[in-house]
Design an enzyme around this catalytic site. Sequence first.
Site, PDB file in Angstrom:
ATOM      1  N   GLY A 175       0.835  -1.196   0.000  1.00 54.33           N
ATOM      2  CA  GLY A 175       0.000   0.000   0.000  1.00 54.33           C
ATOM      3  C   GLY A 175       0.871   1.248   0.000  1.00 54.33           C
TER       4      GLY A 175
ATOM      5  N   GLY B  77       2.008   2.550   8.815  1.00 57.77           N
ATOM      6  CA  GLY B  77       1.989   1.347   9.646  1.00 57.77           C
ATOM      7  C   GLY B  77       3.337   1.045  10.296  1.00 57.77           C
TER       8      GLY B  77
ATOM      9  N   LYS C 256       5.299   6.390   2.400  1.00 66.66           N
ATOM     10  CA  LYS C 256       4.865   5.177   3.072  1.00 66.66           C
ATOM     11  C   LYS C 256       5.311   5.205   4.541  1.00 66.66           C
ATOM     12  CE  LYS C 256       5.347   1.206   1.301  1.00 66.66           C
ATOM     13  NZ  LYS C 256       4.052   0.885   1.941  1.00 66.66           N
TER      14      LYS C 256
ATOM     15  N   GLU D  18       9.547  -2.604   4.192  1.00 64.00           N
ATOM     16  CA  GLU D  18       8.857  -2.377   2.916  1.00 64.00           C
ATOM     17  C   GLU D  18       9.837  -1.854   1.857  1.00 64.00           C
ATOM     18  OE1 GLU D  18       4.339  -1.477   4.535  1.00 64.00           O
ATOM     19  OE2 GLU D  18       5.719   0.195   4.343  1.00 64.00           O
TER      20      GLU D  18
ATOM     21  N   LYS E 244      -5.563   8.616  -2.196  1.00 67.81           N
ATOM     22  CA  LYS E 244      -4.109   8.602  -1.966  1.00 67.81           C
ATOM     23  C   LYS E 244      -3.341   9.327  -3.094  1.00 67.81           C
ATOM     24  CE  LYS E 244      -4.244   5.659   1.653  1.00 67.81           C
ATOM     25  NZ  LYS E 244      -3.784   4.302   1.607  1.00 67.81           N
TER      26      LYS E 244
END
Length: 227
Positions: free
Chosen positions: A84, A99, A96, A105, A123
């Site tokens: 995501g 989270g 990003k 990532e 987004k």
Amino acid sequence: MSDEAPKRFAGYAAADLVDSGMVVGLGTGSTVRYAMERLAERMRQGLTCVGVPTSHQTAMRARALGIPLASLNDAPRLGIAIDGADQVDPALRLIKGRGAALTREKCVAAAADRLVIVVDEGKLAERLAVQVPIEVLPFACATVTARLARMGGSGRVREGTAKDGPVVTDNGGLVIDWSFGPIDDPERLESEIERIPGVVTAGIFSGFGKKTTVIVGDDAGYRVLTR
Ligand code: 5RP
């Protein structure tokens, strides 16, 4: 139509890009969850693949879904990574880290032949402007914060919501969320942040545009963006 529909459309479309035998990077978050759900469904129909998870959350979800896992050390070359994003610009540069999984990532995105980003319309932005998560060594939190303050903008160490005190990442790091405002030059800002001693990873992903496909879900389906 449920709020989840755009995420489901995008996630399912991403999982449908996986071929049998692939090593698949599994990002973190609520949209990737749908890609994993669809992957598990396809595996029940005969697809074979192995996932490299980017967080404890994703590893736990994958185990519950029956997706076999490997570490990045076991499988250092990935055919595809699905993840995501918090924001995407027209050059397919990303912010990003909401989270707090940005470091793994970024490692997984770098190791993948193809990066597939799953988002909803909200987004997409003309310029990256949301706050930038930055993973730091706890040892250097104050010095990194001072350096960021000299670069401009403002921010703070991320606090837990179901825990007192700071969020501690899966790597034992802390996260500083820093607002720079609209970012003129994401490549330059990413490398400036990552040159600060004590910074582990900046949540700007500016170097993967050429191998990135963005799948944008909406209430009725999805569309695909490439460069
Ligand atoms: C985690 C991330 C996520 O991929 C990003 O925050 C998007 O999450 P969601 O799909 O739940 O909106 O970068 O570190």
